[in-house]
Design a protein around this motif. Structure first.
Motif, PDB file in Angstrom:
ATOM      1  N   MET A 179       0.833  -1.208   0.000  1.00 25.76           N
ATOM      2  CA  MET A 179       0.000   0.000   0.000  1.00 25.76           C
ATOM      3  C   MET A 179       0.862   1.250   0.000  1.00 25.76           C
ATOM      4  O   MET A 179       1.987   1.256   0.506  1.00 25.76           O
ATOM      5  CB  MET A 179      -0.898   0.028   1.252  1.00 25.76           C
ATOM      6  CG  MET A 179      -1.969  -1.021   1.288  1.00 25.76           C
ATOM      7  SD  MET A 179      -2.897  -0.894   2.846  1.00 25.76           S
ATOM      8  CE  MET A 179      -4.024  -2.266   2.644  1.00 25.76           C
ATOM      9  N   THR A 180       0.303   2.323  -0.536  1.00 28.42           N
ATOM     10  CA  THR A 180       0.941   3.627  -0.365  1.00 28.42           C
ATOM     11  C   THR A 180       0.715   4.100   1.059  1.00 28.42           C
ATOM     12  O   THR A 180      -0.131   3.581   1.792  1.00 28.42           O
ATOM     13  CB  THR A 180       0.364   4.645  -1.351  1.00 28.42           C
ATOM     14  OG1 THR A 180      -1.026   4.864  -1.037  1.00 28.42           O
ATOM     15  CG2 THR A 180       0.477   4.164  -2.782  1.00 28.42           C
ATOM     16  N   ASN A 181       1.476   5.093   1.450  1.00 27.96           N
ATOM     17  CA  ASN A 181       1.306   5.646   2.798  1.00 27.96           C
ATOM     18  C   ASN A 181      -0.088   6.231   2.994  1.00 27.96           C
ATOM     19  O   ASN A 181      -0.660   6.137   4.081  1.00 27.96           O
ATOM     20  CB  ASN A 181       2.370   6.716   3.056  1.00 27.96           C
ATOM     21  CG  ASN A 181       3.761   6.134   3.126  1.00 27.96           C
ATOM     22  OD1 ASN A 181       3.952   4.975   3.504  1.00 27.96           O
ATOM     23  ND2 ASN A 181       4.751   6.931   2.741  1.00 27.96           N
ATOM     24  N   VAL A 182      -0.630   6.833   1.958  1.00 31.88           N
ATOM     25  CA  VAL A 182      -1.975   7.413   2.054  1.00 31.88           C
ATOM     26  C   VAL A 182      -3.012   6.324   2.296  1.00 31.88           C
ATOM     27  O   VAL A 182      -3.908   6.463   3.139  1.00 31.88           O
ATOM     28  CB  VAL A 182      -2.305   8.212   0.780  1.00 31.88           C
ATOM     29  CG1 VAL A 182      -3.747   8.704   0.802  1.00 31.88           C
ATOM     30  CG2 VAL A 182      -1.358   9.394   0.632  1.00 31.88           C
ATOM     31  N   GLU A 183      -2.906   5.213   1.567  1.00 25.87           N
ATOM     32  CA  GLU A 183      -3.850   4.113   1.737  1.00 25.87           C
ATOM     33  C   GLU A 183      -3.722   3.487   3.119  1.00 25.87           C
ATOM     34  O   GLU A 183      -4.728   3.172   3.770  1.00 25.87           O
ATOM     35  CB  GLU A 183      -3.607   3.054   0.657  1.00 25.87           C
ATOM     36  CG  GLU A 183      -3.956   3.519  -0.747  1.00 25.87           C
ATOM     37  CD  GLU A 183      -3.496   2.540  -1.809  1.00 25.87           C
ATOM     38  OE1 GLU A 183      -4.030   2.601  -2.932  1.00 25.87           O
ATOM     39  OE2 GLU A 183      -2.600   1.714  -1.515  1.00 25.87           O
ATOM     40  N   LEU A 184      -2.496   3.301   3.576  1.00 25.01           N
ATOM     41  CA  LEU A 184      -2.276   2.713   4.899  1.00 25.01           C
ATOM     42  C   LEU A 184      -2.843   3.606   5.996  1.00 25.01           C
ATOM     43  O   LEU A 184      -3.481   3.125   6.945  1.00 25.01           O
ATOM     44  CB  LEU A 184      -0.782   2.480   5.121  1.00 25.01           C
ATOM     45  CG  LEU A 184      -0.385   1.834   6.443  1.00 25.01           C
ATOM     46  CD1 LEU A 184      -1.019   0.461   6.611  1.00 25.01           C
ATOM     47  CD2 LEU A 184       1.140   1.738   6.557  1.00 25.01           C
ATOM     48  N   LEU A 185      -2.636   4.915   5.880  1.00 29.13           N
ATOM     49  CA  LEU A 185      -3.170   5.845   6.871  1.00 29.13           C
ATOM     50  C   LEU A 185      -4.685   5.828   6.880  1.00 29.13           C
ATOM     51  O   LEU A 185      -5.319   5.848   7.948  1.00 29.13           O
ATOM     52  CB  LEU A 185      -2.656   7.257   6.580  1.00 29.13           C
ATOM     53  CG  LEU A 185      -3.213   8.374   7.460  1.00 29.13           C
ATOM     54  CD1 LEU A 185      -2.801   8.165   8.913  1.00 29.13           C
ATOM     55  CD2 LEU A 185      -2.754   9.741   6.960  1.00 29.13           C
ATOM     56  N   LYS A 186      -5.298   5.758   5.706  1.00 29.25           N
ATOM     57  CA  LYS A 186      -6.760   5.751   5.616  1.00 29.25           C
ATOM     58  C   LYS A 186      -7.335   4.517   6.299  1.00 29.25           C
ATOM     59  O   LYS A 186      -8.327   4.610   7.043  1.00 29.25           O
ATOM     60  CB  LYS A 186      -7.184   5.801   4.147  1.00 29.25           C
ATOM     61  CG  LYS A 186      -8.670   6.020   3.924  1.00 29.25           C
ATOM     62  CD  LYS A 186      -8.987   6.170   2.450  1.00 29.25           C
ATOM     63  CE  LYS A 186     -10.482   6.412   2.230  1.00 29.25           C
ATOM     64  NZ  LYS A 186     -10.798   6.556   0.778  1.00 29.25           N
ATOM     65  N   GLU A 187      -6.724   3.362   6.088  1.00 27.67           N
ATOM     66  CA  GLU A 187      -7.210   2.138   6.732  1.00 27.67           C
ATOM     67  C   GLU A 187      -6.997   2.191   8.237  1.00 27.67           C
ATOM     68  O   GLU A 187      -7.861   1.769   9.020  1.00 27.67           O
ATOM     69  CB  GLU A 187      -6.502   0.923   6.131  1.00 27.67           C
ATOM     70  CG  GLU A 187      -6.895   0.635   4.695  1.00 27.67           C
ATOM     71  CD  GLU A 187      -6.454  -0.741   4.230  1.00 27.67           C
ATOM     72  OE1 GLU A 187      -5.798  -1.452   5.044  1.00 27.67           O
ATOM     73  OE2 GLU A 187      -6.765  -1.117   3.088  1.00 27.67           O
ATOM     74  N   LEU A 188      -5.839   2.692   8.657  1.00 37.67           N
ATOM     75  CA  LEU A 188      -5.557   2.776  10.093  1.00 37.67           C
ATOM     76  C   LEU A 188      -6.551   3.696  10.792  1.00 37.67           C
ATOM     77  O   LEU A 188      -7.075   3.360  11.861  1.00 37.67           O
ATOM     78  CB  LEU A 188      -4.123   3.269  10.306  1.00 37.67           C
ATOM     79  CG  LEU A 188      -3.658   3.359  11.764  1.00 37.67           C
ATOM     80  CD1 LEU A 188      -3.639   1.989  12.414  1.00 37.67           C
ATOM     81  CD2 LEU A 188      -2.273   4.014  11.843  1.00 37.67           C
ATOM     82  N   GLU A 189      -6.837   4.841  10.207  1.00 35.56           N
ATOM     83  CA  GLU A 189      -7.786   5.774  10.815  1.00 35.56           C
ATOM     84  C   GLU A 189      -9.194   5.189  10.873  1.00 35.56           C
ATOM     85  O   GLU A 189      -9.919   5.397  11.856  1.00 35.56           O
ATOM     86  CB  GLU A 189      -7.796   7.082  10.032  1.00 35.56           C
ATOM     87  CG  GLU A 189      -6.545   7.914  10.207  1.00 35.56           C
ATOM     88  CD  GLU A 189      -6.585   9.198   9.415  1.00 35.56           C
ATOM     89  OE1 GLU A 189      -5.939  10.181   9.834  1.00 35.56           O
ATOM     90  OE2 GLU A 189      -7.259   9.235   8.367  1.00 35.56           O
ATOM     91  N   ALA A 190      -9.597   4.436   9.846  1.00 35.08           N
ATOM     92  CA  ALA A 190     -10.924   3.818   9.846  1.00 35.08           C
ATOM     93  C   ALA A 190     -11.046   2.782  10.960  1.00 35.08           C
ATOM     94  O   ALA A 190     -12.066   2.707  11.651  1.00 35.08           O
ATOM     95  CB  ALA A 190     -11.209   3.182   8.487  1.00 35.08           C
ATOM     96  N   LEU A 191      -9.996   1.982  11.168  1.00 34.67           N
ATOM     97  CA  LEU A 191     -10.024   0.964  12.226  1.00 34.67           C
ATOM     98  C   LEU A 191      -9.965   1.605  13.610  1.00 34.67           C
ATOM     99  O   LEU A 191     -10.625   1.139  14.550  1.00 34.67           O
ATOM    100  CB  LEU A 191      -8.861  -0.007  12.039  1.00 34.67           C
ATOM    101  CG  LEU A 191      -8.940  -0.899  10.786  1.00 34.67           C
ATOM    102  CD1 LEU A 191      -7.638  -1.665  10.592  1.00 34.67           C
ATOM    103  CD2 LEU A 191     -10.111  -1.866  10.889  1.00 34.67           C
ATOM    104  N   VAL A 192      -9.191   2.668  13.751  1.00 35.41           N
ATOM    105  CA  VAL A 192      -9.133   3.367  15.043  1.00 35.41           C
ATOM    106  C   VAL A 192     -10.487   3.986  15.387  1.00 35.41           C
ATOM    107  O   VAL A 192     -10.901   3.995  16.550  1.00 35.41           O
ATOM    108  CB  VAL A 192      -8.028   4.442  15.017  1.00 35.41           C
ATOM    109  CG1 VAL A 192      -8.102   5.325  16.268  1.00 35.41           C
ATOM    110  CG2 VAL A 192      -6.653   3.791  14.937  1.00 35.41           C
TER     111      VAL A 192
END
Length: 356
Positions: A179-192
């Motif tokens: 994943m790109t950093n943007v995609e990884l951040l988006k998934e992390l924020e959704a799970l948080v």
């Protein structure tokens, strides 16, 4: 006498709902409609029977997309039309069971509902049951449960699969690493965001009602899987610390701090303790990440690494790498600038060439 009258009213309401289902057209959908009505009865003393939920999952899950869409629409229409906390909570439990155990075709229809678009598919922000003091008290729990399911559905849309039904086939670790950093951040924020909704302390204990207890059991199952999903992404974030530019690092630190604040809570949530591995990963990242004061001067500097993931389409370019290239080539160029061709003879295996 009041209890007997209440039971009579409940029975009459359920009978009326069954009669309404029988009067609707398309008799081929009658088994699903009856199963939905019987699974979401007005009885506040018992959760949705397993046999009715199994009928919904089996019948709609192994039929056409039209049948699955009708099933989801009928279930959510009943949810939005009722003023009974028991019916609303049972409808939410059925939605939760579809997300956890439903066949793909049902989950697909649930994930893209409503067809016209929108994020708040459950939309119970104004739900209140005025029929009794118990109904008024449980109504707040119903509203919270609906918000939790909405955040879980939104996270599943971001991930591309329902995290509470288990991981999809394939190597998910490699998918996360790519994943790109943007995609990884988006998934992390959704799970948080889902974790933050679960950790709301005012809704962790509502008494010994069996319907609420069934919903709580489903939330606990989600919590275990949610921690596994967060741990997978936290490990990837840890490995990317050296390659994050200032804006990306600030976003990741903000999201991880939100998660760390939840994991610092000493109390058990629904009797579930956060895994030590996840807690260690979170605090390792916060300890290893540079302090904002050290990064303040770097916001306008060139990004040290490209925005792509560790395994992006192009090579990762850092100032140190450029210095090595410049030393080898003998070209004085700035960091990140491509080397320009300069004429000049060099000897390669006894033949003349051009200096880069």
């Amino acid at each position: 006498m009041g209890r007997r009258l209440r039971r009579l009213v409940v029975a009459l309401k359920d009978t009326a709902s069954i009669g309404k289902a029988l009067a609707l057209p398309k008799l081929d959908l009658l088994p699903i409609r009856l199963a939905i009505v019987e699974a979401t009865s007005h009885d506040p003393s018992s959760p949705p029977p397993h046999r009715h939920i199994s009928t919904i999952l089996a019948t709609a899950g192994h039929s056409s997309r039209l049948v699955a869409s009708t099933c989801v629409s009928s279930l959510l229409d009943r949810l939005h039309q009722t003023r009974s906390w028991a019916v609303a909570l049972k409808c939410l439990i059925v939605v939760h069971r579809i997300a956890q155990q439903g066949p793909f075709i049902l989950q697909d229809q649930l994930g893209f509902y409503p067809p016209a678009g929108g994020r708040s598919i459950l939309n119970l922000a104004n739900f209140r049951d005025h029929s009794s003091p118990e109904g008024w008290a449980v109504s707040s729990w119903v509203r919270w449960y609906a918000r939790l399911l909405e955040s879980a559905l939104q996270a599943s849309r971001v991930l591309g699969y329902f995290f509470n039904s288990g991981r999809p086939d394939g190597d998910l670790e490699n998918d996360v690493a790519a994943m790109t950093n943007v995609e990884l951040l988006k998934e992390l924020e959704a799970l948080v965001a889902v974790m933050e909704e679960i950790y709301r302390p005012e809704f962790q204990d509502i008494g010994r009602n069996s319907v609420v207890a069934e919903a709580t059991r489903l939330v606990v199952a989600d919590l275990h899987l949610l921690q596994e999903e967060l741990l997978l992404r936290m490990r990837e974030v840890e490995e990317r610390i050296p390659g994050l530019c200032f804006p990306e690092l600030a976003d990741f630190v903000s999201a991880v701090k939100r998660l760390g604040a939840l994991l610092e809570c000493p109390a058990l949530v629904y009797g579930v303790k956060a895994t030590g591995t996840l807690r260690d990963s979170v605090f390792r990242f916060l300890h290893a990440a540079p302090k904002p004061s050290l990064l303040a001067g770097g916001a306008n500097r060139r990004q040290e690494f490209s925005e792509s993931a560790r395994f992006g389409s192009g090579r990762l370019v850092s100032p140190e790498t450029d210095k090595i290239y410049n030393t080898i080539l003998g070209v004085g160029i700035g960091p990140g600038r491509p080397a320009r061709l300069r004429p000049g003879p060099i000897i390669l295996s006894g033949q003349a060439g051009y200096r880069a």
